[in-house]
Design an enzyme around this catalytic site. Sequence first.
Site, PDB file in Angstrom:
ATOM      1  N   GLU A  93       0.787  -1.241   0.000  1.00 47.31           N
ATOM      2  CA  GLU A  93       0.000   0.000   0.000  1.00 47.31           C
ATOM      3  C   GLU A  93       0.817   1.289   0.000  1.00 47.31           C
ATOM      4  OE1 GLU A  93      -2.687  -0.154   3.329  1.00 47.31           O
ATOM      5  OE2 GLU A  93      -3.946  -1.658   2.399  1.00 47.31           O
ATOM      6  N   GLU A 151      -5.628  -8.103   0.806  1.00 44.64           N
ATOM      7  CA  GLU A 151      -6.165  -7.698   2.117  1.00 44.64           C
ATOM      8  C   GLU A 151      -7.630  -7.339   1.973  1.00 44.64           C
ATOM      9  OE1 GLU A 151      -4.320  -4.550   4.384  1.00 44.64           O
ATOM     10  OE2 GLU A 151      -2.318  -5.393   4.111  1.00 44.64           O
TER      11      GLU A 151
HETATM   12  O1  IFM Z   1      -3.488  -2.762   9.387  1.00 45.25           O
HETATM   13  C1  IFM Z   1      -3.512  -2.253   8.090  1.00 45.25           C
HETATM   14  C2  IFM Z   1      -2.407  -2.852   7.249  1.00 45.25           C
HETATM   15  O2  IFM Z   1      -1.158  -2.662   7.822  1.00 45.25           O
HETATM   16  C3  IFM Z   1      -2.397  -2.246   5.874  1.00 45.25           C
HETATM   17  N1  IFM Z   1      -3.710  -2.285   5.282  1.00 45.25           N
HETATM   18  C4  IFM Z   1      -4.817  -1.834   6.060  1.00 45.25           C
HETATM   19  C5  IFM Z   1      -4.828  -2.519   7.416  1.00 45.25           C
HETATM   20  C6  IFM Z   1      -6.027  -2.052   8.255  1.00 45.25           C
HETATM   21  O3  IFM Z   1      -5.971  -0.682   8.462  1.00 45.25           O
END
Ligand code: IFM
Length: 477
Positions: A199, A387
């Site tokens: 990200e 994710e």
């Molecule tokens: O915890 C984070 C992760 O580190 C990166 N993506 C979003 C998640 C939730 O906020």
Amino acid sequence: MTREEWLRISAALSLGGLLPNNLLAELATSSELHRSDFGKDFVWGTATAAYQIEGAWNLDGKSESIWDHFTHHRKAKIKTRENGDVACDFYHRYESDIELMRQMNIPAFRFSLAWTRILPDGTGKVNQKGIDFYHRVIDKCLKENVAPWITCYHWDLPQILEDKGGWANRDSIRWFEEYVDVIAKAYGDKVKNWMVFNEPMAFVPLGYLIGVHAPGHINFSKFYKAVHNVVMCHGAGGRIIRNNVKGANIGTTFSCSHVDAKNDKPANTRAAARADAFINRLFLDPVMGLGYPKADLPACKHIEKHMQPGDEQLMAFDFDFVGLQNYSRMVVKKLALIPIIHVVNVPPKKLGHDITDMGWEVYPEGIYHLLKKYNSYKNIRKIIVTENGAAFPDEVVNGEVNDVKRLQFIKDYLAQVLRAKREGVKVDGYFIWSFMDNFEWAEGYRPRFGIVHTDFATQKRTIKASGKWFSEFLKNQ
Ligand code: IFM
């Protein structure tokens, strides 16, 4: 209740002991989703990140990362004044955690490596104890038949490199190449699934523009430089893995949110296009060989100023897959005084849907639209949802965590993934964020994203109802 439903419920009972009645009802209505619907080759897993779970922040030669520094020296930036010094103590508990993954039938484990364990000075001397730790983690995964998926960088730059300008320094491309070269050579024989970044649209603006994450800068110039250097590192990292890891499956991950305009006023439609270009395309487009999205986001000219001859080609890489990471959606309208994007969000609470503990709107259809959008990129070969998940307040009651809302969230988002897949979208995997509750950055430990509950005082793990459901879902091929 059908026989098949009954069998699945009984299996859940043997896995998790007695389940509460409302969960039984939940399980009974989950018959619409089956692992087999997604196909044999679909990858299933859970995800974590080094700083969020490992703890052991200064053990065995590890140096300070920007997150160690930020949480120790700028405590007020963390809502609960907490830090990742111990986190889930994964450094000492990786064996039982990976065993738990196997018991839960989870086929793949996505985790990141801490640069500060491997190269404590950022570059130069390799720390053998750091290298050995991840060998132990990987070996344990392989022993338990849980495929390791490595993220090279999940936000924890060595502080020593931040002191030299961090991602805003063009030398960061060279530093990153050196780090990736070391880890690709060290683990490439054992690990085939690699992701370069986690990200960039989170850690670059949050760390260099808004200052709410490490390293805490509020600085336009640093932000623009950091964007370009991190874009360049996508190509650089990808090429190094390709050159070092035989048979590698190489990806990188992007956070994204489906963007809607508040209404169809032309100013708001254009505002939505700008927000989309910023949130969803600023990193993705150049990495896919399309350059910065300046037609929709004029502010890209400030980034392009930092391009050098040849960069256009170097920033692109032919990834085997792109990791799509989605939690929520954005509804926006024009607001001229907001820099760069000239857009403001409609508060999620006003949108009429459920809200998670992060204040994010629950909007499952968003992931469907994003999958369609990614699928329309000619150079995206394959998409993996690397994710997806939700934070809701959880409580352990009589040894159980009945996280009905998270369970519903996962099912609803998965149903939209399946919808996209059935329409021909090349989506081939899904990782839940997160395996266990962990350190949620500036929010501290309060938001719980895990499908396994972590008691941070005792480090006891308790499989939540969502985790039991996921294990059961995974068991039924
Ligand atoms: O915890 C984070 C992760 O580190 C990166 N993506 C979003 C998640 C939730 O906020």
